[in-house]
Design a protein around this motif. Structure first.
Motif, mmCIF file in Angstrom:
data_model
loop_
_atom_site.group_PDB
_atom_site.id
_atom_site.type_symbol
_atom_site.label_atom_id
_atom_site.label_comp_id
_atom_site.label_asym_id
_atom_site.label_seq_id
_atom_site.Cartn_x
_atom_site.Cartn_y
_atom_site.Cartn_z
ATOM 1 N N LYS A 1 -0.922 -11.922 -1.412
ATOM 2 C CA LYS A 1 -1.297 -10.607 -1.921
ATOM 3 C C LYS A 1 -2.447 -10.049 -1.090
ATOM 4 O O LYS A 1 -2.476 -8.862 -0.758
ATOM 5 C CB LYS A 1 -1.709 -10.698 -3.394
ATOM 6 C CG LYS A 1 -2.258 -9.388 -3.984
ATOM 7 C CD LYS A 1 -1.245 -8.260 -3.964
ATOM 8 C CE LYS A 1 -1.790 -7.015 -4.651
ATOM 9 N NZ LYS A 1 -0.835 -5.887 -4.651
ATOM 10 N N THR A 2 -3.389 -10.930 -0.728
ATOM 11 C CA THR A 2 -4.501 -10.543 0.133
ATOM 12 C C THR A 2 -4.724 -11.624 1.186
ATOM 13 O O THR A 2 -4.477 -12.812 0.940
ATOM 14 C CB THR A 2 -5.802 -10.329 -0.658
ATOM 15 O OG1 THR A 2 -6.110 -11.523 -1.389
ATOM 16 C CG2 THR A 2 -5.666 -9.162 -1.629
ATOM 17 N N ARG B 1 9.082 -2.168 -1.998
ATOM 18 C CA ARG B 1 8.351 -0.932 -1.704
ATOM 19 C C ARG B 1 7.175 -0.732 -2.650
ATOM 20 O O ARG B 1 6.089 -0.331 -2.243
ATOM 21 C CB ARG B 1 9.292 0.276 -1.795
ATOM 22 C CG ARG B 1 10.333 0.333 -0.689
ATOM 23 C CD ARG B 1 9.711 0.678 0.631
ATOM 24 N NE ARG B 1 10.678 0.836 1.700
ATOM 25 C CZ ARG B 1 10.371 1.128 2.959
ATOM 26 N NH1 ARG B 1 9.101 1.278 3.298
ATOM 27 N NH2 ARG B 1 11.295 1.244 3.879
ATOM 28 N N GLU B 2 7.400 -1.024 -3.944
ATOM 29 C CA GLU B 2 6.379 -0.774 -4.961
ATOM 30 C C GLU B 2 5.292 -1.854 -4.918
ATOM 31 O O GLU B 2 5.502 -2.949 -4.398
ATOM 32 C CB GLU B 2 7.007 -0.759 -6.356
ATOM 33 C CG GLU B 2 8.174 0.205 -6.511
ATOM 34 C CD GLU B 2 9.513 -0.451 -6.272
ATOM 35 O OE1 GLU B 2 10.512 0.074 -6.791
ATOM 36 O OE2 GLU B 2 9.569 -1.496 -5.569
ATOM 37 N N GLU B 3 4.159 -1.522 -5.501
ATOM 38 C CA GLU B 3 3.079 -2.498 -5.629
ATOM 39 C C GLU B 3 3.530 -3.672 -6.496
ATOM 40 O O GLU B 3 4.406 -3.541 -7.354
ATOM 41 C CB GLU B 3 1.852 -1.846 -6.272
ATOM 42 C CG GLU B 3 1.065 -0.945 -5.329
ATOM 43 C CD GLU B 3 0.214 -1.741 -4.349
ATOM 44 O OE1 GLU B 3 -0.123 -2.913 -4.648
ATOM 45 O OE2 GLU B 3 -0.100 -1.203 -3.271
ATOM 46 N N HIS B 4 2.912 -4.838 -6.281
ATOM 47 C CA HIS B 4 3.180 -6.023 -7.079
ATOM 48 C C HIS B 4 1.856 -6.753 -7.284
ATOM 49 O O HIS B 4 1.002 -6.746 -6.389
ATOM 50 C CB HIS B 4 4.191 -6.932 -6.372
ATOM 51 C CG HIS B 4 4.670 -8.074 -7.218
ATOM 52 N ND1 HIS B 4 3.985 -9.277 -7.301
ATOM 53 C CD2 HIS B 4 5.766 -8.197 -8.016
ATOM 54 C CE1 HIS B 4 4.638 -10.086 -8.117
ATOM 55 N NE2 HIS B 4 5.716 -9.470 -8.566
ATOM 56 N N PRO B 5 1.634 -7.375 -8.442
ATOM 57 C CA PRO B 5 0.327 -7.983 -8.707
ATOM 58 C C PRO B 5 -0.001 -9.203 -7.859
ATOM 59 O O PRO B 5 -1.178 -9.525 -7.676
ATOM 60 C CB PRO B 5 0.402 -8.352 -10.193
ATOM 61 C CG PRO B 5 1.858 -8.428 -10.496
ATOM 62 C CD PRO B 5 2.513 -7.408 -9.625
ATOM 63 N N MET C 1 2.301 -8.911 -1.438
ATOM 64 C CA MET C 1 2.186 -7.670 -0.676
ATOM 65 C C MET C 1 3.500 -6.906 -0.704
ATOM 66 O O MET C 1 4.583 -7.501 -0.697
ATOM 67 C CB MET C 1 1.806 -7.958 0.785
ATOM 68 C CG MET C 1 0.399 -8.466 0.964
ATOM 69 S SD MET C 1 -0.103 -8.541 2.705
ATOM 70 C CE MET C 1 0.983 -9.833 3.323
ATOM 71 N N ASN C 2 3.372 -5.577 -0.739
ATOM 72 C CA ASN C 2 4.560 -4.743 -0.571
ATOM 73 C C ASN C 2 4.689 -4.368 0.906
ATOM 74 O O ASN C 2 3.931 -4.842 1.763
ATOM 75 C CB ASN C 2 4.495 -3.514 -1.481
ATOM 76 C CG ASN C 2 3.334 -2.596 -1.138
ATOM 77 O OD1 ASN C 2 2.543 -2.851 -0.222
ATOM 78 N ND2 ASN C 2 3.208 -1.497 -1.866
ATOM 79 N N ASP D 1 4.042 -1.558 2.558
ATOM 80 C CA ASP D 1 2.882 -0.868 3.127
ATOM 81 C C ASP D 1 1.740 -1.839 3.415
ATOM 82 O O ASP D 1 1.076 -1.750 4.462
ATOM 83 C CB ASP D 1 2.406 0.240 2.181
ATOM 84 C CG ASP D 1 3.340 1.437 2.148
ATOM 85 O OD1 ASP D 1 4.158 1.573 3.082
ATOM 86 O OD2 ASP D 1 3.261 2.235 1.196
ATOM 87 N N ALA D 2 1.496 -2.766 2.507
ATOM 88 C CA ALA D 2 0.426 -3.743 2.717
ATOM 89 C C ALA D 2 0.743 -4.658 3.895
ATOM 90 O O ALA D 2 -0.144 -4.997 4.698
ATOM 91 C CB ALA D 2 0.214 -4.567 1.454
#
Length: 255
Positions: free
Chosen positions: A174-175, A197-201, A204-205, A207-208
């Motif tokens: 995620k990070t 495509r969408e954010e996920h908790p 990473m999607n 864009d990230a």
């Protein structure tokens, strides 16, 4: 001269795989084999040593269709089921000696807890014989091949990616801390997760993942650990920048 590295994608899907059971979306219904994804795993080959990264529930199927069945060790990114559920099938690699498994202390402890029949004083007959090797954040060697652990965060869970030669493999992040980015800047091949495509908790999607590619500036990048919600392979690929690609099951890339 730095050794050439080959990476074979055994699986490029997320924890459910693609197609998703019971789903009739255009991706799950696609006849394009690039839209069919087993759980994420790769083999990295360098100097005659074959390193498996993660061993999920599709491992047997993946190895039956892989270009080579030779394996020398397993590197585990984290303990989640889609990354370790195939470990019992490593029994065929431990008939003459224990098969090495490298992972963080917590990962190896959980493995022993969930597979007690392999690690008791009297292991169940026929179970895999595994040599558990604890790793931290320092580089280690497997058959003379240097492996650099890459700490990343899977939501709030610290996990590992790995750099082997000029190839960096990161999944489920995620990070990614700046210290890890520094370890992989300018690699020839970057593999990084891009769930959808969408954010996920916890993942990473797209864009990230593209931002990571921009920071690392690899020669070429491949996205993996993708769900059906990322879209059709061919359509998504057309919209990606030059040098950025969706990986697919069976793809072989050489540095």
């Amino acid at each position: 001269m730095e050794a050439k590295v080959e990476i074979e994608f055994l699986g490029t899907g997320t924890s459910t795989g693609v197609p998703l059971i019971g789903c009739g979306c255009e991706v799950c219904a696609s006849s394009n084999p690039h839209d069919s994804r087993l759980r994420a795993s790769v083999v990295v080959r360098v100097n005659g040593t074959n390193l498996l990264i993660d061993c999920g529930p599709d491992f047997r199927t993946q190895m039956l269709r892989a270009s080579s069945v030779k394996l020398d060790a397993l590197l585990v990114t984290h303990i989640h089921y889609d990354h370790v559920a195939g470990i019992d099938d490593l029994r065929v690699y431990s008939k003459t000696e224990a098969f090495p498994v490298y992972g963080q202390r917590e990962v190896l402890a959980d493995m022993q807890k969930h597979m007690p029949y392999c690690f008791s004083e009297k292991p169940y007959p026929g179970s895999p014989v595994l040599k558990l090797v604890e790793v931290g954040e320092s580089p280690f060697c497997v058959n003379g091949v240097t492996v650099v652990p890459l700490p990343v965060m899977h939501g709030k869970l610290p996990i590992l990616g790995f750099r082997i030669g000029d190839v960096a493999y990161i999944t489920d992040a995620k990070t990614i801390p700046s210290s890890t980015i520094d370890k992989i800047k300018g690699v020839r091949i970057l593999v990084v997760n891009a769930l959808r495509r969408e954010e996920h908790p916890t993942h990473m999607n797209v864009d990230a993942a593209l931002k990571v590619v921009d920071m690392v500036k690899p020669h070429v990048a491949y996205f993996t650990h993708m769900s059906h919600r990322i879209g059709l392979h061919d359509a998504v690929q057309k919209g990606l920048p030059e040098g950025v690609n969706l990986a697919y099951d069976g793809l072989i890339v050489r540095s």
